[in-house]
Design a protein around this motif. Sequence first.
Motif, mmCIF file in Angstrom:
data_model
loop_
_atom_site.group_PDB
_atom_site.id
_atom_site.type_symbol
_atom_site.label_atom_id
_atom_site.label_comp_id
_atom_site.label_asym_id
_atom_site.label_seq_id
_atom_site.Cartn_x
_atom_site.Cartn_y
_atom_site.Cartn_z
ATOM 1 N N GLU A 1 52.140 51.560 33.789
ATOM 2 C CA GLU A 1 51.517 52.324 34.860
ATOM 3 C C GLU A 1 52.146 52.012 36.210
ATOM 4 N N LEU A 2 52.474 50.755 36.459
ATOM 5 C CA LEU A 2 53.136 50.390 37.706
ATOM 6 C C LEU A 2 54.494 51.079 37.834
ATOM 7 N N ARG A 3 55.226 51.112 36.755
ATOM 8 C CA ARG A 3 56.533 51.761 36.790
ATOM 9 C C ARG A 3 56.389 53.252 37.075
ATOM 10 N N ALA A 4 55.392 53.877 36.470
ATOM 11 C CA ALA A 4 55.190 55.312 36.687
ATOM 12 C C ALA A 4 54.806 55.597 38.138
ATOM 13 N N ILE A 5 53.957 54.760 38.710
ATOM 14 C CA ILE A 5 53.551 54.955 40.106
ATOM 15 C C ILE A 5 54.741 54.728 41.034
ATOM 16 N N ALA A 6 55.460 53.645 40.812
ATOM 17 C CA ALA A 6 56.593 53.316 41.678
ATOM 18 C C ALA A 6 57.648 54.408 41.661
ATOM 19 N N GLU B 1 52.903 50.045 45.635
ATOM 20 C CA GLU B 1 53.341 50.311 47.007
ATOM 21 C C GLU B 1 53.850 49.041 47.674
ATOM 22 N N ALA B 2 53.173 47.926 47.434
ATOM 23 C CA ALA B 2 53.605 46.663 48.034
ATOM 24 C C ALA B 2 54.991 46.274 47.544
ATOM 25 N N GLY B 3 55.242 46.405 46.240
ATOM 26 C CA GLY B 3 56.565 46.083 45.713
ATOM 27 C C GLY B 3 57.639 46.976 46.293
ATOM 28 N N HIS B 4 57.352 48.257 46.404
ATOM 29 C CA HIS B 4 58.284 49.215 46.971
ATOM 30 C C HIS B 4 58.608 48.864 48.425
#
Length: 325
Positions: A238-243, A311-314
């Motif tokens: 899910e994180l990958r899809a959002i990013a 968002e934070a990782g991005h």
Amino acid sequence: MFPNRLASLFCLVLLLPVNVQAWDALGHRLTAYLAYDQMNDTEQSHWISILQAHPRFQQDFVDAMPADIARLGQAEQQRWQFGQAAIWPDIARGFQGFDQRRFHFPNRHWIDGTWVRDDVPLQGNIYLNMDALPEQTGPANDEITQHSDADNVLTGLVYARYALITQTSPEERAIALSWLLHLIGDIHQPLHTGALFTPNLFPEGDRGGNLTRVDGSNLHAIWDQALRGPSLNRNLAELRAIAAQLDDSFAFEPGQWMLESREILHADVYPDNVIANIQRSDNTGNQLGSMQLRDTYREAMREQALQRVAEAGHRILGTLLNLPR
């Protein structure tokens, strides 16, 4: 842009220690990995070389490494160390003596909800049955960088970036890198940006949900642990899809990031049944017990946490890539 280099993240996350299963640890590590895996080899080497000058690199980045990671080779070890840097300011909470005085800055993890400025017009506080407290006007970013008075999450974040650019001491740059990674994560957690106030029950606020008891814990802890669950695979997918859906605008806008957190805090963090119970207790003087969160609330909270971690990782990636070298 994220999917290309995040394929290896799946295997790495499975190797995280079991005790790193919360937004305050797993979430911070994931934000760092999302950024690190988007860098090329030269960029990764640059930031690892800065981190290796950390004054506690041996104790907190080498000796603390899990055996499963240590057996994987240098590339995986360095990736883990970069993730460890994002957690390190929380590790510093447990230091004693001189190291605690040098490295632990508790006020940098959060911000008073009354603190506003031009790009953050919304207070972080929610007020029940009482008038809003007076606003405190905070300095603009270019004013913060003129000194090291970093006493909240926003000023601490701006100063960490400033120190990475201006510091000549390798040790101080490594410390600044750790704080930058960590505070970008913290400012994306809504309950680090405000609190709930009532005239009787919480006249000084509920400390960002820490005093609001829910499900045998407290609201802040529940949000910190929002990414806990039976499947790390599901979290990662899910994180990958959002990013992958985030734009490539890499402006350093900590005020905007904090404003986003405050909007979530006002709209979504305190559910109606919790608000009703708090108001009832505040009006009657009855003791407020632990309240129950609905399954629908927990599901929505997890979706918000996934969005904010991505968002934070991005934004960690954008901030680091745009720093002058």
